[in-house]
Design a protein around this motif. Structure first.
Motif, mmCIF file in Angstrom:
data_model
loop_
_atom_site.group_PDB
_atom_site.id
_atom_site.type_symbol
_atom_site.label_atom_id
_atom_site.label_comp_id
_atom_site.label_asym_id
_atom_site.label_seq_id
_atom_site.Cartn_x
_atom_site.Cartn_y
_atom_site.Cartn_z
ATOM 1 N N SER A 74 10.847 1.086 -8.533
ATOM 2 C CA SER A 74 9.521 1.014 -7.095
ATOM 3 C C SER A 74 10.343 1.422 -5.937
ATOM 4 O O SER A 74 11.530 1.613 -5.935
ATOM 5 C CB SER A 74 9.397 -0.430 -7.120
ATOM 6 O OG SER A 74 10.429 -1.325 -6.750
ATOM 7 N N TYR A 85 6.963 -3.170 -1.597
ATOM 8 C CA TYR A 85 7.647 -2.194 -2.839
ATOM 9 C C TYR A 85 6.466 -2.127 -3.909
ATOM 10 O O TYR A 85 5.691 -3.069 -4.204
ATOM 11 C CB TYR A 85 8.605 -2.777 -3.383
ATOM 12 C CG TYR A 85 9.800 -2.977 -2.554
ATOM 13 C CD1 TYR A 85 10.904 -1.790 -2.744
ATOM 14 C CD2 TYR A 85 10.134 -3.897 -1.795
ATOM 15 C CE1 TYR A 85 11.862 -2.048 -1.865
ATOM 16 C CE2 TYR A 85 11.272 -3.892 -0.847
ATOM 17 C CZ TYR A 85 12.240 -3.003 -1.030
ATOM 18 O OH TYR A 85 13.418 -3.048 -0.159
ATOM 19 N N ARG A 86 6.292 -0.913 -4.374
ATOM 20 C CA ARG A 86 5.278 -0.582 -5.458
ATOM 21 C C ARG A 86 5.842 0.076 -6.387
ATOM 22 O O ARG A 86 6.823 0.968 -6.136
ATOM 23 C CB ARG A 86 4.065 0.207 -4.715
ATOM 24 C CG ARG A 86 3.113 -0.622 -3.710
ATOM 25 C CD ARG A 86 1.784 0.491 -3.496
ATOM 26 N NE ARG A 86 1.175 -0.461 -2.524
ATOM 27 C CZ ARG A 86 -0.249 0.144 -2.158
ATOM 28 N NH1 ARG A 86 -0.468 1.615 -2.551
ATOM 29 N NH2 ARG A 86 -1.265 -0.588 -1.358
ATOM 30 N N THR A 91 2.032 4.176 -5.861
ATOM 31 C CA THR A 91 2.645 3.975 -4.340
ATOM 32 C C THR A 91 1.221 4.656 -3.668
ATOM 33 O O THR A 91 1.149 3.934 -2.491
ATOM 34 C CB THR A 91 3.470 5.247 -4.251
ATOM 35 O OG1 THR A 91 3.119 6.373 -4.596
ATOM 36 C CG2 THR A 91 4.887 4.824 -4.861
ATOM 37 N N LEU A 94 -3.058 0.870 -5.840
ATOM 38 C CA LEU A 94 -2.792 -0.221 -6.877
ATOM 39 C C LEU A 94 -3.992 -0.096 -8.135
ATOM 40 O O LEU A 94 -5.022 0.423 -7.792
ATOM 41 C CB LEU A 94 -3.014 -1.482 -6.349
ATOM 42 C CG LEU A 94 -1.701 -1.818 -5.447
ATOM 43 C CD1 LEU A 94 -1.913 -3.202 -4.736
ATOM 44 C CD2 LEU A 94 -0.329 -1.740 -6.096
ATOM 45 N N PRO A 518 7.834 -3.671 -9.520
ATOM 46 C CA PRO A 518 6.479 -4.423 -9.751
ATOM 47 C C PRO A 518 5.630 -3.589 -10.536
ATOM 48 O O PRO A 518 5.898 -2.513 -10.680
ATOM 49 C CB PRO A 518 6.167 -4.041 -8.274
ATOM 50 C CG PRO A 518 7.343 -3.990 -7.519
ATOM 51 C CD PRO A 518 8.482 -3.650 -8.355
ATOM 52 N N CYS A 522 0.046 -4.719 -8.544
ATOM 53 C CA CYS A 522 0.444 -5.333 -7.317
ATOM 54 C C CYS A 522 1.455 -4.590 -6.528
ATOM 55 O O CYS A 522 2.377 -3.756 -6.982
ATOM 56 C CB CYS A 522 0.656 -6.846 -7.996
ATOM 57 S SG CYS A 522 2.296 -6.940 -8.961
ATOM 58 N N GLU A 523 1.672 -5.466 -5.553
ATOM 59 C CA GLU A 523 3.050 -4.964 -4.648
ATOM 60 C C GLU A 523 3.627 -6.197 -4.109
ATOM 61 O O GLU A 523 3.261 -7.464 -4.220
ATOM 62 C CB GLU A 523 2.485 -4.151 -3.472
ATOM 63 C CG GLU A 523 1.454 -4.923 -2.563
ATOM 64 C CD GLU A 523 1.087 -3.918 -1.366
ATOM 65 O OE1 GLU A 523 1.553 -2.574 -1.480
ATOM 66 O OE2 GLU A 523 0.332 -4.306 -0.603
ATOM 67 N N GLY A 550 -1.979 -8.230 -4.423
ATOM 68 C CA GLY A 550 -2.958 -7.369 -5.164
ATOM 69 C C GLY A 550 -4.174 -7.888 -5.825
ATOM 70 O O GLY A 550 -4.272 -9.034 -5.466
#
Length: 738
Positions: A74, A85-86, A91, A94, A518, A522-523, A550
């Protein structure tokens, strides 16, 4: 391999075995073993190198563990150490659903049934015989002999759920009204849940281990008129509290027998599930009760938390919340397919199991039902000489809470200790050899077949992924399961409030003590917790309280707006967030590690902060400890502990010092308390715990902590408040009567 912040490799039992080898084994024999491994490596290197282009390394990703660790799991989308953070693949956006238009749980199962109508869906073992087995101490254990699995196809399950849904509507269950399932994990639980989703009945989940007052509280708070249960739970628990649940009108029993239920209070009717399905299959009921499909924003489940920190809270989870969580997990588990088999035995009232089973149907493979009492050949209800469920089902996918994996780990380690010197050396050499190969990204088929096959067969012999959740998994147990069960352990992180989803390790990631990056749904961002000394600008890793945002974030707590306002918030982009209370750190590769919990942190009188969870996780690796609860009072200067000792190791320790007595007598012995404390202190010092973190006094408990005792949750997490009450007299004694 990296280790958890509280885990030091020197305490690993296999490390201790290796240290003893020079004493136990003739140097020439040890050299011979090393030579055999070297010859095998040399012989297999050239063909492996030449044909590696046609064979896929472990997890499908080449390179050493160090190289794999550099691959980003991530990234911080704003470039800030606190995040958010994703996942690399999410990125820009979602992900909220797997398939276009499949935005509710009823549509998810309908899609699965249309895609694979004749594929096996739900399996249950036939009960051949039951008998009582009398023990020498006068106790009587129920033992069963089970046959093969009987399967229902996706189409058959969909039809059964549709008929039950129509039958419930004929019994005046209304859309958007609550209906409870109070039942053990079994195929009928899943069918009943699908029936509820089809007609937009809001499902209330209650653990089968709950006591009478908790059952009555759940049923009354949610104002249910219909409850689905089993014959055993009806007769042993539910029947006794019916007078306390005045709104209840209909009880649907999932068992086939008996067919009539006399002796129940006026106003309450008891039905067999099969009879309700027949009612729903009648043309007049089927035509009059066309499913009233829910909207994505409608509440699918009111799920009560496990209650590890007090009274359970009802978490309101919408259909869109569940769909997002399932989508995130399914994307990370995309290597699974319709050839796989999942074994279901954890409580379906727990978010981990409910989400896992929906992931299975979303990917189109089958679920075989089991229970902790029949899981393996040595389980308590399996008659000696007959087969447990894993041996018959041979699952390829399994979810487990760390408590169960810790038990397996300790049992196997005990067996290794009992091996003769040659066998033990062979095991350790094979273990170390495989560790090195895994670090390079390669498999070890010969070691797997010759050395680890028997261990692997404990869980059926076909596992290709173990999913761990519900609590932190120790680094030593995770590493052991990776090696000896010949499959990766996918450790993940999530909460009831996030639909059980948040992060999950990737298949090829064999590092330990981390919970992955993640999920695509979600993030995650970190919030400074100054009081605990955790900040996003910490070096070498940013640290702080974990916030998850998220579409998988639930709608809040049922009838508890104040707590909802405290734990949830919506940001300026209209995204919903949950404040977990857990402390984490992000590594350079975007992987999350759980390092603490706000509620587990206690400030001693002298000002030192003690993480109770950290102390417990480290000491649970001591062979003498089956379970432990650390306790500290802010008005005191030291930590104390309650310990459930391992019976075999405690008896051996008592024998070593010529102390006589039964297991219970030894647990109540002052001398044994001091001996066990000495062993625990040694283990704590070896793991480099600070002196103020080490329990100074302990209480030994002869009785294990189970969900039935009310001292742990169904996921085996400690209930600190209940443990404090249970051991109040001992706390006063250990703190000198204060």
């Amino acid at each position: 391999h990296s280790h958890m912040v509280f885990q030091k490799p020197l305490t690993h039992p296999l490390t201790l075995f290796k240290m003893k080898l020079k004493e136990d084994l003739n140097p020439m024999l040890l050299l011979l073993f090393h030579l055999m491994v070297w010859i095998y490596t040399f012989i297999t290197f050239l063909p492996y190198y030449l044909f590696s282009w046609v064979s896929e390394p472990v997890g499908g990703f080449c390179g050493t563990e160090e190289e794999r660790a550099k691959r980003a799991k991530s990234i911080s989308v704003l470039g800030c150490p606190e995040g958010p953070y994703r996942a690399v693949s999410a990125t820009k956006r979602l992900v909220t659903s797997m398939h276009p238009g499949v935005d509710t749980l009823d549509k998810l199962f309908e899609y699965a049934a249309m895609r694979s109508p004749h594929s096996k869906c739900l399996g249950t073992r036939e009960v051949i015989s039951e008998e009582d087995e009398h023990q020498s101490n006068g106790k009587v254990f129920k033992k069963v002999v089970l046959g093969e699995y009987c399967w229902r196809s996706y189409k058959e399950v969909h039809t059964a759920a549709y008929q039950l849904s129509s039958g419930l509507a004929a019994l005046e269950q209304q859309p958007k009204n609550n209906i409870a399932i109070f039942c053990e994990t079994r195929a009928e639980w899943f069918i009943a849940a699908q029936a509820c989703f089809m007609n937009n009945f809001t499902l209330v989940t209650l653990y089968s281990t709950l006591g009478g007052p908790a059952i009555a509280h759940g049923l009354n708070e949610t104002q249910v008129t219909h409850v689905i249960t089993s014959r055993e739970l009806l007769e042993t628990k539910l029947k006794a509290i019916l007078s306390e649940v005045p709104r209840l009108q209909h009880i649907i029993v999932v068992d086939d027998t008996p067919t009539s239920w006399p002796g129940y209070p006026h106003g309450i009717t008891v039905h067999n599930m099969a009879a309700v399905q027949k009612l729903g299959a009648k043309p007049e009921n089927e035509s009059c009760s066309k499913p009233l499909h829910p909207l994505p924003s409608d509440i699918a489940v009111i799920m009560y938390t496990s209650g590890s920190t007090g009274i359970p809270k009802g978490v309101m989870i919408s259909h869109s919340n569940m769909i997002a969580g399932i989508t995130g997990m399914a994307e990370r588990l995309s290597y699974l397919n319709e050839t796989d088999t999942y074994i279901a035995y954890l409580p379906l009232a727990h978010v981990l199991e409910l989400t896992a089973e929906h992931i299975v149907v979303s990917l189109g493979f089958k679920i075989g039902y089991s229970s902790p009492q029949t899981l393996v050949d040595q389980s308590t209800k399996i008659k000696t000489g007959s087969k447990g469920d894993t041996s018959v089902l041979q699952p390829t996918v399994m979810a487990a809470v760390p408590e169960i994996m810790d038990r397996i780990y300790k049992n196997v380690i005990t067996k290794v200790e009992e091996m003769n010197c040659v066998q033990r050396t062979l095991f350790i050499l094979a273990y170390n050899y495989k560790l090195k190969q895994l670090a390079k990204g390669y498999s070890t088929p010969l070691c797997d077949k010759l050395v680890f096959r028997k261990i692997r067969s404990l869980l059926g012999g076909q596992l290709r992924v173990l999913l761990s959740g519900g609590a932190p998994l120790s680094a030593s147990t995770q590493q052991f399961m990776n090696v000896c069960f010949c499959c990766p352990v996918g450790q993940g992180y999530g909460l009831t409030e996030t639909c059980g989803t948040g992060t999950l390790c990737e298949q090829w990631d064999y590092s330990t003590g981390r919970v992955g990056g993640p999920l695509v749904c979600c993030e995650i961002k970190l919030r400074d917790w100054v009081e605990g000394g955790y900040r996003s600008k910490d070096k070498p890793h940013p640290r702080g309280e974990i916030l998850i945002g998220g579409s998988n974030i639930s709608m809040g707590y049922f009838k508890n707006e104040a707590k909802s306002q405290e734990d949830f918030f919506v940001d300026e982009n209209s995204q919903r967030w949950f404040c977990t209370g857990d402390i984490g750190e992000f590594h350079k590769d975007g992987c999350l590690k759980i390092i603490d919990r706000k509620k587990d942190l206690v400030k001693l009188q002298a000002g030192e902060y003690v993480s109770l969870g950290k102390v417990e996780a480290m000491l649970k690796n001591c062979p003498l400890v089956d379970n432990i609860c650390a306790y500290a009072n802010s008005e005191e200067t030291y930590v104390i502990g309650f310990v459930v000792p391992n019976q075999k190791h405690l008896l051996a320790l008592a024998d070593q010092y010529s102390i006589r007595g039964s297991f219970e007598e030894l647990c109540n012995s002052k001398a044994m308390e001091e001996l066990v404390l000495k062993v625990i202190t040694g283990a704590a010092l070896a793991a480099q715990l600070e002196r103020f973190e080490i329990p100074r006094k302990i209480r030994l408990s002869p009785d294990p902590w189970t969900p039935e005792t009310g001292l742990v949750t169904d996921a085996f997490k400690l209930k600190r408040r209940e443990l404090k009450t249970h051991y109040q007299d001992d706390i006063e004694r250990m703190y000198g009567g204060k």
